[in-house]
Enzyme design. Structure first.
Site, PDB file in Angstrom:
ATOM      1  N   GLY A 214      70.908  17.485  -1.188  1.00 22.93           N
ATOM      2  CA  GLY A 214      71.625  18.657  -1.704  1.00 22.93           C
ATOM      3  C   GLY A 214      71.543  18.731  -3.210  1.00 22.93           C
ATOM      4  O   GLY A 214      70.712  18.079  -3.822  1.00 22.93           O
ATOM      5  N   ASN A 215      72.392  19.529  -3.794  1.00 19.89           N
ATOM      6  CA  ASN A 215      72.432  19.616  -5.251  1.00 19.89           C
ATOM      7  C   ASN A 215      73.876  19.825  -5.701  1.00 19.89           C
ATOM      8  O   ASN A 215      74.774  19.975  -4.873  1.00 19.89           O
ATOM      9  CB  ASN A 215      71.499  20.730  -5.753  1.00 19.89           C
ATOM     10  CG  ASN A 215      71.853  22.068  -5.154  1.00 19.89           C
ATOM     11  OD1 ASN A 215      72.931  22.603  -5.406  1.00 19.89           O
ATOM     12  ND2 ASN A 215      70.955  22.609  -4.338  1.00 19.89           N
TER      13      ASN A 215
END
Ligand code: C5P
Length: 424
Positions: A214-215
């Site tokens: 993810g980020n």
């Protein structure tokens, strides 16, 4: 200013005055609002009454001043609730450190705080205090909380203070406060009849049942854009990736946690949208295969094969003109913002791109503030300072609304509502 006159004429504005020496400037503010045709009601705290008499305000507004939270109006209704419901906007000027603290904590012990808390109208806050009080972490925390509530802060100015010292804390000039109020009304409803789709947050690409790639995107910028569009009258669809903030009320939320899910949601919504704002941080790669079982530690290196995700906004950019919405993309770049943003604008077929620098001393990711530059085909078209994300959102909608309006065929510009055709 003719535009200002139009924007404020007939608007019900409650001015809440608290106990600062700057209360005398509220007299000018009230007079200027009344001159512009606004119907002004003044509410005062007890401390404000030590600086300015209620008769001063009553003479200017020709309306009773409310300084008692227990007061009933002429119809035996609870006066502060009546005012809270009638208000088109609430302006708190000057707002003392104490008032900010009360508002941030939901303490409603007087007429001013009671009106602000009970009302659903937009609230503009113009603080005024000693520089030490303004910079104190408690005050700054309270201001941040008020921003989260969606209150608009008209920042105090640097200048001579009541103490005789020079510093930050002087009430903004009445003209600046009026400008903030006019801005609010000039734009109210300018997206009425439009369907706006905003994507927000980061995507999560599963590796196994518990892990993902993810980020750090928080979704705050997209949420602010969705909320501001809602307040301007648009029908808003928020396509929500992983977000650390709650989506605003009153918008249609479509959850889309992976890039594939976001692609499906965006492609479904886009043909019915007038404007698409792709603020989501979509993962550029996803694991080629997500394991059905939790990947076990083996002591060996683990190789993960990543495959590129589809570029969602570029696909929308290629849609035929009769279904393609006006498209705004985002470009978060660690360097060479201008060249990278320009390339993305062109390659993805966007109308505008909002560029911001990530990493380094200031990092917009997860922050409540952002410094952005908007690029169009002709290059950079804005030079904005660092601003709270809600204010960035307001400025972006001003810009998007103008650009979208310009490209809309003349005949459609008068259409009462609903989807308008573009680019014939
Ligand atoms: O190429 P980059 O990821 O920097 O582009 C950013 C812009 O493109 C953003 O508007 C983002 O939402 C969009 N995007 C997309 N699909 C992807 C990657 C990014 O729509 N797979």
């Amino acid at each position: 200013m003719t535009e200002g006159l139009g924007a404020l004429a007939g608007r019900r504005i409650v001015v809440g005055v608290s106990g600062s020496i700057a209360a005398y400037k509220a007299v000018t503010l009230v007079r200027m609002l009344a001159e512009r045709g606004a119907v002004v009601d003044v509410a005062m705290t007890a401390a404000a009454g030590r600086f300015v008499g209620r008769l001063t305000f009553e003479s200017l507004t020709h309306r009773p001043v409310l300084d008692d939270v227990f007061e009933l109006d002429a119809d035996q209704q609870i006066a502060h609730i009546e005012l809270a419901e009638a208000a088109d906007a609430i302006v708190l000027a000057p707002a003392t450190a104490n008032l900010l603290g009360e508002l941030a904590s939901g303490l409603v012990g007087d007429a001013v705080t009671a009106i602000a808390c009970a009302s659903r109208a937009p609230v503009i806050v113009a603080p005024a205090m000693d520089a030490g009080m303004w910079t104190h972490p408690a005050t700054q925390r309270n201001v941040a909380t008020l921003r989260e509530f969606g209150y608009l802060i008209v920042e105090p100015e640097v200048g001579e203070l009541a103490s005789g010292l020079t510093g930050i804390g002087r009430l903004a000039e009445p003209a600046s406060i009026i400008e903030a109020v006019e801005r609010l009304f000039a734009r109210a409803g300018d997206l009425e009849g439009l369907h706006v789709v905003v994507s927000a947050g980061g995507t999560r690409e599963p590796l196994d049942p518990v892990r993902f790639i993810g980020n750090r995107s928080s979704g705050k910028m997209g949420a602010a854009l969705a909320e501001a569009a809602r307040d301007r009258g648009a029908a808003v669809t928020l396509i929500a990736g992983s977000m650390s903030v709650s989506p605003p009320r009153g918008v249609t939320v479509v959850d889309a946690t992976t890039a594939q899910a976001m692609r499906e949601a965006v492609l479904r919504a886009a043909p019915n949208a007038d404007i698409l704002v792709m603020a989501a941080a979509v993962a550029d790669f996803a694991p080629a295969r997500a394991s059905q079982h939790k990947i076990k530690r083996s002591g060996e290196n683990l190789q993960i094969e990543l495959v590129p995700n589809p570029d969602i906004v570029a696909e929308v950019g290629e849609m035929p003109d009769d279904v393609r919405p006006f498209i705004i993309g985002f470009a978060a770049e660690s360097d060479d913002l201008e060249a990278n943003a320009a390339a993305k604008l062109r390659d993805k077929g966007l109308d505008l791109i909002v560029g911001n620098v990530v990493g380094g001393p200031f990092d917009a990711i997860g922050s409540d503030e952002n410094k952005v530059t908007v690029f169009a085909a002709e290059g950079a078209i804005t030079d904005w300072p660092m601003l709270p994300k809600r204010q960035v959102a307001e400025r972006l909608w001003d810009l998007i609304g103008d650009r979208y309006g310009q490209m809309r065929p003349q005949a459609d510009a008068t259409a009462p509502s609903g989807r308008r055709r573009r680019r014939q």
